[in-house]
Design a protein around this motif. Sequence first.
Motif, PDB file in Angstrom:
ATOM      1  N   VAL A  26       0.844  -1.199   0.000  1.00  0.00           N
ATOM      2  CA  VAL A  26       0.000   0.000   0.000  1.00  0.00           C
ATOM      3  C   VAL A  26       0.872   1.239   0.000  1.00  0.00           C
ATOM      4  O   VAL A  26       1.761   1.395   0.843  1.00  0.00           O
ATOM      5  CB  VAL A  26      -0.935   0.030   1.230  1.00  0.00           C
ATOM      6  N   GLY A  27       0.617   2.096  -0.973  1.00  0.00           N
ATOM      7  CA  GLY A  27       1.350   3.347  -1.066  1.00  0.00           C
ATOM      8  C   GLY A  27       0.389   4.519  -1.094  1.00  0.00           C
ATOM      9  O   GLY A  27      -0.826   4.352  -1.257  1.00  0.00           O
ATOM     10  N   VAL A  28       0.963   5.698  -0.913  1.00  0.00           N
ATOM     11  CA  VAL A  28       0.196   6.941  -0.975  1.00  0.00           C
ATOM     12  C   VAL A  28       0.981   7.942  -1.808  1.00  0.00           C
ATOM     13  O   VAL A  28       2.203   7.878  -1.889  1.00  0.00           O
ATOM     14  CB  VAL A  28      -0.065   7.521   0.433  1.00  0.00           C
ATOM     15  N   ALA A  29       0.257   8.857  -2.436  1.00  0.00           N
ATOM     16  CA  ALA A  29       0.890   9.926  -3.206  1.00  0.00           C
ATOM     17  C   ALA A  29      -0.036  11.133  -3.156  1.00  0.00           C
ATOM     18  O   ALA A  29      -1.206  11.011  -2.789  1.00  0.00           O
ATOM     19  CB  ALA A  29       1.132   9.493  -4.652  1.00  0.00           C
ATOM     20  N   ALA A  30       0.521  12.281  -3.518  1.00  0.00           N
ATOM     21  CA  ALA A  30      -0.299  13.491  -3.513  1.00  0.00           C
ATOM     22  C   ALA A  30       0.012  14.358  -4.716  1.00  0.00           C
ATOM     23  O   ALA A  30       1.180  14.583  -5.044  1.00  0.00           O
ATOM     24  CB  ALA A  30      -0.060  14.289  -2.230  1.00  0.00           C
ATOM     25  N   ALA A  31      -1.048  14.829  -5.355  1.00  0.00           N
ATOM     26  CA  ALA A  31      -0.945  15.858  -6.383  1.00  0.00           C
ATOM     27  C   ALA A  31      -1.076  17.177  -5.627  1.00  0.00           C
ATOM     28  O   ALA A  31      -2.166  17.569  -5.231  1.00  0.00           O
ATOM     29  CB  ALA A  31      -2.043  15.704  -7.424  1.00  0.00           C
ATOM     30  N   LEU A  55       4.173  11.752  -9.182  1.00  0.00           N
ATOM     31  CA  LEU A  55       3.779  12.438  -7.957  1.00  0.00           C
ATOM     32  C   LEU A  55       4.640  11.987  -6.788  1.00  0.00           C
ATOM     33  O   LEU A  55       5.074  10.835  -6.744  1.00  0.00           O
ATOM     34  CB  LEU A  55       2.310  12.139  -7.646  1.00  0.00           C
ATOM     35  N   PRO A  56       4.878  12.866  -5.824  1.00  0.00           N
ATOM     36  CA  PRO A  56       5.605  12.443  -4.626  1.00  0.00           C
ATOM     37  C   PRO A  56       4.762  11.459  -3.828  1.00  0.00           C
ATOM     38  O   PRO A  56       3.543  11.632  -3.700  1.00  0.00           O
ATOM     39  CB  PRO A  56       5.824  13.750  -3.852  1.00  0.00           C
ATOM     40  N   TYR A 106       2.025  -2.500  -6.388  1.00  0.00           N
ATOM     41  CA  TYR A 106       1.589  -1.487  -5.431  1.00  0.00           C
ATOM     42  C   TYR A 106       0.113  -1.190  -5.628  1.00  0.00           C
ATOM     43  O   TYR A 106      -0.415  -1.298  -6.739  1.00  0.00           O
ATOM     44  CB  TYR A 106       2.349  -0.167  -5.632  1.00  0.00           C
ATOM     45  N   VAL A 107      -0.545  -0.771  -4.572  1.00  0.00           N
ATOM     46  CA  VAL A 107      -1.864  -0.165  -4.627  1.00  0.00           C
ATOM     47  C   VAL A 107      -1.655   1.209  -4.008  1.00  0.00           C
ATOM     48  O   VAL A 107      -1.383   1.322  -2.809  1.00  0.00           O
ATOM     49  CB  VAL A 107      -2.917  -0.968  -3.841  1.00  0.00           C
ATOM     50  N   VAL A 108      -1.713   2.254  -4.836  1.00  0.00           N
ATOM     51  CA  VAL A 108      -1.386   3.601  -4.392  1.00  0.00           C
ATOM     52  C   VAL A 108      -2.656   4.447  -4.348  1.00  0.00           C
ATOM     53  O   VAL A 108      -3.361   4.570  -5.353  1.00  0.00           O
ATOM     54  CB  VAL A 108      -0.353   4.262  -5.334  1.00  0.00           C
ATOM     55  N   VAL A 109      -2.926   5.021  -3.185  1.00  0.00           N
ATOM     56  CA  VAL A 109      -4.054   5.928  -3.018  1.00  0.00           C
ATOM     57  C   VAL A 109      -3.533   7.344  -3.247  1.00  0.00           C
ATOM     58  O   VAL A 109      -2.625   7.798  -2.547  1.00  0.00           O
ATOM     59  CB  VAL A 109      -4.687   5.785  -1.617  1.00  0.00           C
ATOM     60  N   ASP A 110      -4.083   8.009  -4.262  1.00  0.00           N
ATOM     61  CA  ASP A 110      -3.641   9.347  -4.648  1.00  0.00           C
ATOM     62  C   ASP A 110      -4.608  10.404  -4.120  1.00  0.00           C
ATOM     63  O   ASP A 110      -5.815  10.305  -4.338  1.00  0.00           O
ATOM     64  CB  ASP A 110      -3.578   9.459  -6.175  1.00  0.00           C
ATOM     65  N   PHE A 111      -4.049  11.410  -3.455  1.00  0.00           N
ATOM     66  CA  PHE A 111      -4.826  12.529  -2.943  1.00  0.00           C
ATOM     67  C   PHE A 111      -4.536  13.779  -3.762  1.00  0.00           C
ATOM     68  O   PHE A 111      -3.500  13.867  -4.417  1.00  0.00           O
ATOM     69  CB  PHE A 111      -4.416  12.852  -1.493  1.00  0.00           C
ATOM     70  N   TRP A 112      -5.407  14.771  -3.664  1.00  0.00           N
ATOM     71  CA  TRP A 112      -5.050  16.116  -4.078  1.00  0.00           C
ATOM     72  C   TRP A 112      -4.714  16.838  -2.784  1.00  0.00           C
ATOM     73  O   TRP A 112      -5.226  16.503  -1.712  1.00  0.00           O
ATOM     74  CB  TRP A 112      -6.144  16.812  -4.887  1.00  0.00           C
ATOM     75  N   PRO A 144       0.121   7.263 -18.276  1.00  0.00           N
ATOM     76  CA  PRO A 144      -1.265   7.693 -18.505  1.00  0.00           C
ATOM     77  C   PRO A 144      -2.095   7.739 -17.220  1.00  0.00           C
ATOM     78  O   PRO A 144      -2.873   8.670 -17.021  1.00  0.00           O
ATOM     79  CB  PRO A 144      -1.811   6.653 -19.483  1.00  0.00           C
ATOM     80  N   ASP A 145      -1.932   6.763 -16.339  1.00  0.00           N
ATOM     81  CA  ASP A 145      -2.682   6.764 -15.079  1.00  0.00           C
ATOM     82  C   ASP A 145      -2.285   7.949 -14.204  1.00  0.00           C
ATOM     83  O   ASP A 145      -3.139   8.560 -13.561  1.00  0.00           O
ATOM     84  CB  ASP A 145      -2.469   5.461 -14.300  1.00  0.00           C
ATOM     85  N   SER A 146      -1.014   8.287 -14.180  1.00  0.00           N
ATOM     86  CA  SER A 146      -0.553   9.444 -13.404  1.00  0.00           C
ATOM     87  C   SER A 146      -1.140  10.729 -13.967  1.00  0.00           C
ATOM     88  O   SER A 146      -1.592  11.601 -13.219  1.00  0.00           O
ATOM     89  CB  SER A 146       0.976   9.534 -13.405  1.00  0.00           C
ATOM     90  N   ARG A 147      -1.155  10.832 -15.268  1.00  0.00           N
ATOM     91  CA  ARG A 147      -1.719  12.017 -15.922  1.00  0.00           C
ATOM     92  C   ARG A 147      -3.200  12.174 -15.579  1.00  0.00           C
ATOM     93  O   ARG A 147      -3.667  13.275 -15.256  1.00  0.00           O
ATOM     94  CB  ARG A 147      -1.502  11.894 -17.436  1.00  0.00           C
ATOM     95  N   ARG A 148      -3.945  11.068 -15.627  1.00  0.00           N
ATOM     96  CA  ARG A 148      -5.372  11.115 -15.295  1.00  0.00           C
ATOM     97  C   ARG A 148      -5.595  11.547 -13.844  1.00  0.00           C
ATOM     98  O   ARG A 148      -6.480  12.352 -13.553  1.00  0.00           O
ATOM     99  CB  ARG A 148      -6.033   9.757 -15.549  1.00  0.00           C
ATOM    100  N   VAL A 149      -4.792  11.013 -12.935  1.00  0.00           N
ATOM    101  CA  VAL A 149      -4.924  11.383 -11.521  1.00  0.00           C
ATOM    102  C   VAL A 149      -4.624  12.868 -11.332  1.00  0.00           C
ATOM    103  O   VAL A 149      -5.344  13.571 -10.615  1.00  0.00           O
ATOM    104  CB  VAL A 149      -4.001  10.517 -10.626  1.00  0.00           C
ATOM    105  N   ILE A 150      -3.588  13.370 -11.978  1.00  0.00           N
ATOM    106  CA  ILE A 150      -3.242  14.789 -11.845  1.00  0.00           C
ATOM    107  C   ILE A 150      -4.367  15.665 -12.380  1.00  0.00           C
ATOM    108  O   ILE A 150      -4.747  16.664 -11.751  1.00  0.00           O
ATOM    109  CB  ILE A 150      -1.909  15.092 -12.558  1.00  0.00           C
TER     110      ILE A 150
END
Length: 164
Positions: A26-31, A55-56, A106-112, A144-150
């Motif tokens: 489990v990972g986390v990242a933030a835009a 994203l970091p 990984y399963v990464v939960v991305d926040f803004w 592409p997934d990172s771009r969509r999340v951002i």
Amino acid sequence: MSEISPAASTDPLTPVRRRYPDAPLVGVAAAVFDAAGRVLLVQRGRPPRTGSWGLPGGLLELGETLAAGAQREVLEECGVEIAIGDIAGVFEPVTRDEAGRIEYHYVVVDFWARWISGEAQASDDAAAVVWTAIDALDAYDLLPDSRRVIERAHTLWAAAHSGV
């Protein structure tokens, strides 16, 4: 030799194996957006995807909430403090080696998030950091997934920011 992440486990007797893991990690990242709406990107300094932009973020520590983990990772990698918004997406990267075995999962939960303080600078496992406008993302060859999340995160940030 397996890559071990001491930060991913508080018990040195049971380290987490990032490479060829026993289970998804489990990972986390933030835009993270500044007042001008620019997003903070990091260039990865370690595998997987060394040298690529994204994203970091990183692995969640035992006993840590998702939001606290994202705040810690951004501070460690970029030296900035953030206020977490909401979940912008979930990213599930799985990388296989040449033999087809799962090398990374990984399963990464991305926040803004909103920038609060600190001058962005690369540290920890980030090779470089940059603030960039949403219309300049093409220069960073994001997944592409990172771009969509951002893009989704920017929409959420803009909606929240318009009420400020």
